[in-house]
Structures are given as structure tokens and as C-alpha cells.
Design a protein around this motif. Structure first.
Motif, mmCIF file in Angstrom:
data_model
loop_
_atom_site.group_PDB
_atom_site.id
_atom_site.type_symbol
_atom_site.label_atom_id
_atom_site.label_comp_id
_atom_site.label_asym_id
_atom_site.label_seq_id
_atom_site.Cartn_x
_atom_site.Cartn_y
_atom_site.Cartn_z
ATOM 1 N N ASP A 21 0.884 -1.127 -0.134
ATOM 2 C CA ASP A 21 -0.271 0.028 0.123
ATOM 3 C C ASP A 21 0.926 1.218 0.018
ATOM 4 N N SER A 377 -4.565 13.686 -3.930
ATOM 5 C CA SER A 377 -4.100 12.692 -2.674
ATOM 6 C C SER A 377 -4.284 13.161 -1.284
ATOM 7 N N THR A 397 0.115 8.486 -3.767
ATOM 8 C CA THR A 397 -1.272 8.312 -4.051
ATOM 9 C C THR A 397 -2.016 8.043 -2.608
ATOM 10 N N ASN A 398 -3.291 7.781 -2.731
ATOM 11 C CA ASN A 398 -4.157 7.327 -1.626
ATOM 12 C C ASN A 398 -3.860 5.720 -1.262
ATOM 13 N N ARG A 399 -3.652 5.067 -2.312
ATOM 14 C CA ARG A 399 -3.380 3.684 -2.365
ATOM 15 C C ARG A 399 -1.946 3.375 -2.097
ATOM 16 N N GLN A 400 -1.099 4.096 -2.434
ATOM 17 C CA GLN A 400 0.267 3.985 -2.012
ATOM 18 C C GLN A 400 0.740 5.526 -1.714
ATOM 19 N N HIS A 641 -8.709 7.073 4.474
ATOM 20 C CA HIS A 641 -9.106 6.335 3.303
ATOM 21 C C HIS A 641 -7.898 6.055 2.537
ATOM 22 N N LEU A 642 -7.015 5.256 3.190
ATOM 23 C CA LEU A 642 -5.758 4.897 2.586
ATOM 24 C C LEU A 642 -5.352 3.337 2.351
ATOM 25 N N GLY A 643 -4.724 3.124 1.343
ATOM 26 C CA GLY A 643 -4.438 1.633 1.003
ATOM 27 C C GLY A 643 -5.327 1.197 0.213
ATOM 28 N N SER A 644 -5.146 -0.150 -0.023
ATOM 29 C CA SER A 644 -5.835 -0.760 -1.102
ATOM 30 C C SER A 644 -7.262 -1.352 -0.647
ATOM 31 N N ASP A 646 -11.287 -1.334 0.320
ATOM 32 C CA ASP A 646 -12.435 -0.311 0.018
ATOM 33 C C ASP A 646 -12.965 0.256 1.239
#
Length: 671
Positions: A21, A377, A397-400, A641-644, A646
Motif C-alpha cells: 500500500d 491525494s 497516491t491514496n493507495r500508495q 481512506h488510505l491503502g488498497s 474499500d
């Protein structure tokens, strides 16, 4: 490929995927700083550098820090390199001091002989201890000691002047013993101390502190030799017995160039940095001079408990300074110049750096997660005990995510720096240098830009309106929030929960009764009353069983965590909180069940509606089936709301300046 390599491959892949993430986003771990060398993140709440010596034979000295307040211990940082002239250190090593109880000493110093041997000294009121350091084992050997029967109190600072014959002069900082608190009285022991009792007040009817104002001075005594210690010759060496308020934190020998090769620099509790020119080889000190900046203005350390040590500059040989505090470790470069009044001139303080450090936000961090700069982000906006509001930009990014070191936010063109001053803290002038900023980011005027609503040490509620643009936020100066024509007031250090309840913008905080209270926005500066929040049994929701300075301190979030379309309360607490009542509230009354406890994250389910909220008795957020207990003073959750995944996780600010991330799927809610 053999079986062992196959197993290692799949284990490595699993670790990679679990941490995929982004930098520093691993559930149950603190966020990592998004650059290779970020501000040094030491283990405790405050730190005192106590030695700059060559352990690893590096280009510049390594440093020993004594980390205090609920994470006590001695740590060693290896010097790695400089970055733009600022020293960069590696990860800390915990150093053992066999046979020495931390309660037996109040001042320490680690120094190096001309032959390279490294020595440690630890001094209390009754004795001074000595041990020699072994760089191979990173331990101090067997201690020897000398009794001290002449000290009236425990010293707060210690330095060593060695003589050619092997004897030493010990320089100590000693306060006059006055208490800064209001006079003690008989109290109900359930409040744990008299200054946590409902009757306690720091100020009289005129607003004057009822406590004393301690002062400190410099003293010395002689030690025969380190190998066979005996102590004698206690005397005052500073010009007066009232040199600084409260106490010195460290004392360090300095070399400021020709004619000033010998001298002392000290740090004080309120953040002053002072220079004493040596009058003799026997450590007698000249009149103190304030350390000044390039404009010859007295430097005030960025945080309380300034604790400098000399850090020699490899180019000039003169003494730069590394200073600890509560809320950071700072580097001051000596310019080589003096003012006309004889004050040494230093560059502005900058953070000391650490390789591969945790993301560091100062002590008692209070984060929110928001896209502050409009780049899509999510960033972090965070308060701290120093009184700043910090912005950590996410250049991932929000995911990473990848969070960069903090930048201090400004309002009206000036850095936001809340300080209690003489009368701003209910605990008295001794807390003049704290701010305890608790910001909530919210679009308060519905213009699409994030604003800040904040409580702090003064119990005031201030709104900072964003008059910039989405990509260039620009906060206006702070303005009070009003309720019934008076500034909104409640118990201190509480982060307000703000969100939509029904068709109105709601603000939930602790009122003057230390109970959860609902207010509704009338306009950007005014609120109306929504009444006290209620439990399902109709009772009010209290925060703490302690009174006076033990009140307040909750960190509140309003969010539909369980997905039933009603907004719940997520609450960060201090260790002594007792939500929702003194007798059975959490986390204090769960200490037997969990065999100890700490600051906790609680969930209060809304079993009513958003228009008419009603809450159940709180339950613990648990990570891997154990409550999230994080220190003593407080912890502060934010929706992340971070990482992979939902679903959102929690980002929790910790008293040591870290930001713990917990993924949604790793969290459980239990009694």
C-alpha cells in the motif's frame, strides 16, 4: 530452485504484498517518513542530548540521548553524514546501564577523554555514579559511586571539567526548591493528587498564580578522580543564585573561538539558551548572555525544555549546538560572530535528521486526513503539544501514500503557534510554553475548500477560514466561535467532531461539565445549542473521573463506521479517561480486565438517528484482538481512506509523535 528458496520466495512475496500500500503504510505500524532522512523521531515524549562522543569513529560525533517521560531510557545515534550542513544520524540503539535505577538520578552526562575512552556520569541528590562505556558491547561497565551529603536537592543538569591531575569539577544546575503549583490541601484520594481535585485552582481572584516561581543557578563540586570517587567543595559558580526560571536542563562546555575557547552554554525549561564565558579554570562563570539570531534577537527554543549540547563543527572546530526539547531535536549552527553585547550569534534552529525515520509530528500529535493541497491525494494536517499546526504533503497516491516531512501552517501570513502564556493554562504559568493544538479540518463555509476549527490549551475554539484556492490554500487569521454571544468554552485540549447531522452542520465537543455536547452551526462564527448527548439509558456522557487539569483531552471523530447510515463517535482518550461515567467508564475502569491500560480508541455506536443521536456504552477498538493502548497523555484517531481496501482505516496520532495506521480489516470492536 530448492525447497528452501521456494519457501523464502513465497514468504518474501507475502511480505511485499502485505506492504504494497505504499511507503510506511503497514497495518499496526507507524507511518514512515517519505524521504530518506527526515526529522529525528526519538522514542519518548521529550529528550535530552547528554553526550556527543566518537563511538563509531565517524567524521563527526555520535550522540547519546536520554529519552524521558513514559519511554525512559538512554539511546545512541550513530552519525552518518551531513545534509546541507545538518547532521544525519542512523537508527537508535538502546543502551543498558547495569545496576542503575532511573529513579536514582536526575542529571546525566556522557563525555570522552583525550585518550578516547568514554565515560558516563549520573547524579542524584544523594550520590553520583560513574561507568566506562565499552563500544564493542555498547554497554557501561560496573559502576562506582560517591556519596553526596551536601546537595539540598537533586540537580537538573550536569557537566564535567577534567583537570590534568585526573580530578574533575562537576558543574550542576540546581533549583531553589520552590514549587510552581498552588499550595497543597487535603483531598479525596480518588482524584490521585490534589491538583486533580475539583477544588484545585492555580490562580487567585486577581488572576495571579498561587504557585511559586522557582529559580535555578549554577553550582559545582569536586570529584577526586573517576576511578576512586569522593566528592567535596560544593559552591555557587554563577554570578547570582537566580539565573533562570524553574531549572536548567543541560549544561555544555563550548569553544566559540579565540579568547572564547572556554565557556558554558545552558538551556532552560522555558526555552532560553544562555552563554557563560569562563572566568577561570575552576569553572567560575561570567554574567550570562542570551544566545541571539542574526538580527541580534534573543533566540527562544521552538519548544519547552531546551537542552543543548556542544556539537563540534568539522570545518571551524567551533561549537555548534544540538538541543532537545519536548517535540523535537534541533540543530543550531554557530556563525562565528558575537553581538556588541557579547552574545554568540546562531543560525535559526532546524530539525536534526535521521535516516529511515518514522514520520514525526511533535509530541501529542492530533491528526486529520484531508486533501489539503487539492492534488487528489490525501494529506495529513496535525496539531501537537508545541502549539503548531503541521502539514504533511502526500506526494504519492491514496493507495500508495508517501508523506513528506512537516511544514508549519500559517494564518494571516504568520506561523500558527499557540502558546498558553502566563494565564492561558488551567495548570498555571509552568505550562506557558505548551499549546496542545487540536485541529479539525472541515469545509466550514461550504465553498469547497478545507478550513480548520481548533481547540487548544486555552479551551478556546478558533476557526481559520481558507481564503486561497484548492491548490494553494491560504488561511486567514483565526477568529473565535461564539455561542449565545460569548466565546464557545469547554474543557481543554479536545478535538471537536464536525459533520452533517441531518440537514445541519454539527459540532460535538466537551462542555464546561466535561460532558459531550452538541452544537449546530448558525454561520461561520456562531453556534446554537443542540443539548448534551445522551446514552441509551438517558444519562449524560462524561469524559473523565479526574477534575481540574485532568478534564478534557478527548479527540473526537463523527463517522458512520458500521455502515448503518447513522454517524457514530470514534474517540481517542487519555489513559485516565472514564467514558461515559466515572464508575464504569473506559479505559480507566478496564485496567483490571486488560491487566493495565493506556490511552485508547473507543467506538460509540449511534443507535438513534443523525437528527436525534443516541449512543451505546463505548467499546474498544482492538487491533488483532487486543485494545489499542497507546501511551499515557492521549491518542488521536482520524478516518483514513488510505491503502488498497474499500473501507477506511484509522490513523492514530501518538504522544511520541508517530502516526499509527490500522487497516479496517484488522480492527475489531469489543467491550
Amino acid at each position: 530452485m530448492n525447497k528452501k528458496l521456494i519457501v523464502l520466495f513465497w514468504l518474501g512475496l507475502a511480505v511485499f504484498l502485505s506492504g504494497a500500500d505504499g511507503a510506511g503504510l503497514v497495518s499496526g505500524e507507524p507511518l514512515a517518513c517519505g524521504v530518506e532522512a527526515g526529522p529525528l523521531a526519538y522514542p519518548g515524549i521529550s529528550n535530552q542530548p547528554v553526550g556527543a562522543v566518537y563511538v563509531y569513529n565517524s567524521k563527526r560525533p555520535d550522540i547519546f540521548l536520554y529519552s524521558s517521560h513514559f519511554a525512559k531510557g538512554l539511546v545512541l545515534y550513530k552519525y552518518v553524514r551531513d545534509k546541507d550542513g545538518v547532521p544525519v544520524f542512523g537508527s537508535p540503539r538502546v543502551i543498558d546501564i547495569p545496576g542503575l535505577d532511573a529513579k536514582s538520578f536526575s542529571a546525566s552526562r556522557i563525555f570522552q577523554d583525550a585518550d578516547g575512552s568514554i565515560h558516563g556520569l549520573w547524579c542524584g541528590q544523594d550520590a553520583i555514579y560513574h561507568g566506562q562505556f565499552d563500544p564493542k558491547t555498547l554497554t557501561f561497565g560496573k559502576l562506582n559511586s560517591a556519596k553526596l551529603d551536601f546537595l539540598p536537592r537533586s540537580p537538573n543538569a550536569l557537566e564535567v571539567c577534567q583537570n590534568a591531575d585526573g580530578s574533575c569539577e562537576m558543574i550542576i544546575g540546581l533549583s531553589d526548591g520552590q514549587s510552581g503549583r498552588a499550595p497543597a490541601f487535603e483531598f479525596d484520594p480518588k482524584y490521585l493528587s490534589y491538583y486533580r481535585s475539583p477544588e484545585y485552582s492555580m490562580y487567585d481572584g486577581a488572576g495571579v498564580s498561587r504557585g511559586g516561581f522557582p529559580y535555578a543557578a549554577l553550582y559545582s563540586f569536586a570529584i577526586s578522580r573517576l576511578s576512586d570517587m569522593s566528592a567535596s567543595g560544593f559552591r555557587l559558580i554563577s554570578p547570582t543564585a537566580k539565573e533562570v526560571r524553574v531549572s536548567f536542563l543541560t549544561i555544555t562546555k563550548v569553544n566559540f573561538g579565540p579568547g572564547r575557547e572556554k565557556g558554558l552554554v545552558t538551556g532552560s525549561e522555558n526555552g532560553g539558551l544562555y552563554y557563560y564565558r569562563a572566568l577561570s579554570d575552576h569553572c567560575d562563570a561570567d554574567v550570562k548572555k542570551n544566545i541571539v539570531d542574526k538580527n541580534f534577537i534573543t533566540i527562544r527554543h521552538p519548544a519547552i525544555w531546551a537542552s543543548p549540547i556542544a556539537y563540534p563543527n568539522p570545518q571551524t572546530g567551533y561549537s555548534d549546538l544540538i538541543s532537545g526539547a519536548e517535540g523535537g531535536t534541533y540543530f543550531y549552527r554557530f556563525t562565528g560572530k558575537f553581538s556588541d553585547k557579547g552574545s554568540p550569534v546562531f543560525d535559526e534552529a532546524v530539525p536534526v535528521l535521521e535516516t529511515d525515520s518514522d514520520l514525526y509530528g511533535g509530541t501529542l500529535t492530533v491528526p486529520d486526513v484531508v486533501d489539503w493541497d487539492g492534488d487528489g491525494s490525501l494529506d495529513i494536517v496535525s496539531g501537537n503539544s508545541q502549539g503548531f499546526i503541521l502539514f504533511f504533503r502526500n506526494d504519492g497516491t491514496n493507495r500508495q501514500p508517501n508523506f513528506l516531512p512537516a511544514v508549519k501552517l500559517t494564518a494571516g501570513g504568520r506561523v500558527i503557534h499557540i502558546q498558553a502564556g502566563y494565564g492561558g493554562s488551567i495548570q498555571g504559568p509552568g505550562e506557558a510554553r505548551w499549546g496542545y493544538t487540536c485541529p479539525t479540518t472541515v469545509d466550514w463555509n461550504n465553498d469547497g475548500l478545507p478550513d480548520i476549527v481548533m481547540n487548544d490549551i486555552t479551551s478556546r475554539y478558533t476557526v481559520y477560514m481558507n481564503k486561497g484556492t484548492a491548490k494553494k490554500p491560504d488561511l486567514d487569521h483565526g477568529s473565535p466561535l461564539y455561542f449565545d454571544g460569548l466565546e464557545l468554552h469547554g474543557t481543554w485540549r479536545c478535538k471537536p467532531a464536525i459533520g452533517r447531522l441531518g440537514d445541519q452542520t454539527a459540532l460535538i465537543t466537551l462542555d464546561d461539565d466535561d460532558q459531550l455536547h452538541l452544537y449546530y452551526q448558525v454561520d461561520i462564527y456562531n453556534l446554537s445549542d443542540g443539548g448534551k448527548l445522551k446514552l441509551s439509558d438517558g444519562s449524560d456522557i462524561s469524559a473523565n473521573f479526574l477534575k481540574a487539569g485532568g478534564t478534557g483531552r478527548l479527540k473526537l471523530c463523527l463517522f458512520d463506521w458500521d455502515g448503518d447510515n447513522n454517524k457514530d463517535l470514534i474517540i481517542g482518550t487519555p489513559r485516565h479517561a472514564s467514558v461515559p461515567n466515572p464508575d464504569t467508564g473506559y479505559p480507566w475502569n478496564a485496567k483490571k480486565k486488560y491487566k493495565g491500560q493506556g490511552s485508547a480508541v473507543l467506538f460509540m455506536k449511534n443507535i438513534g438517528t443523525d437528527k436525534q443521536p443516541v449512543f451505546e456504552f463505548p467499546m474498544f477498538f482492538k487491533y488483532l484482538d487486543w485494545p489499542i493502548f497507546l501511551g499515557q497523555h492521549s491518542c488521536s484517531p482520524a478516518i483514513a481512506h488510505l491503502g488498497s481496501g474499500d473501507k477506511p482505516g484509522l490513523l492514530v496520532g501518538v504522544e511520541t509523535g508517530r502516526y499509527m495506521f490500522y487497516a479496517y480489516d484488522d480492527l475489531r470492536i469489543y467491550e
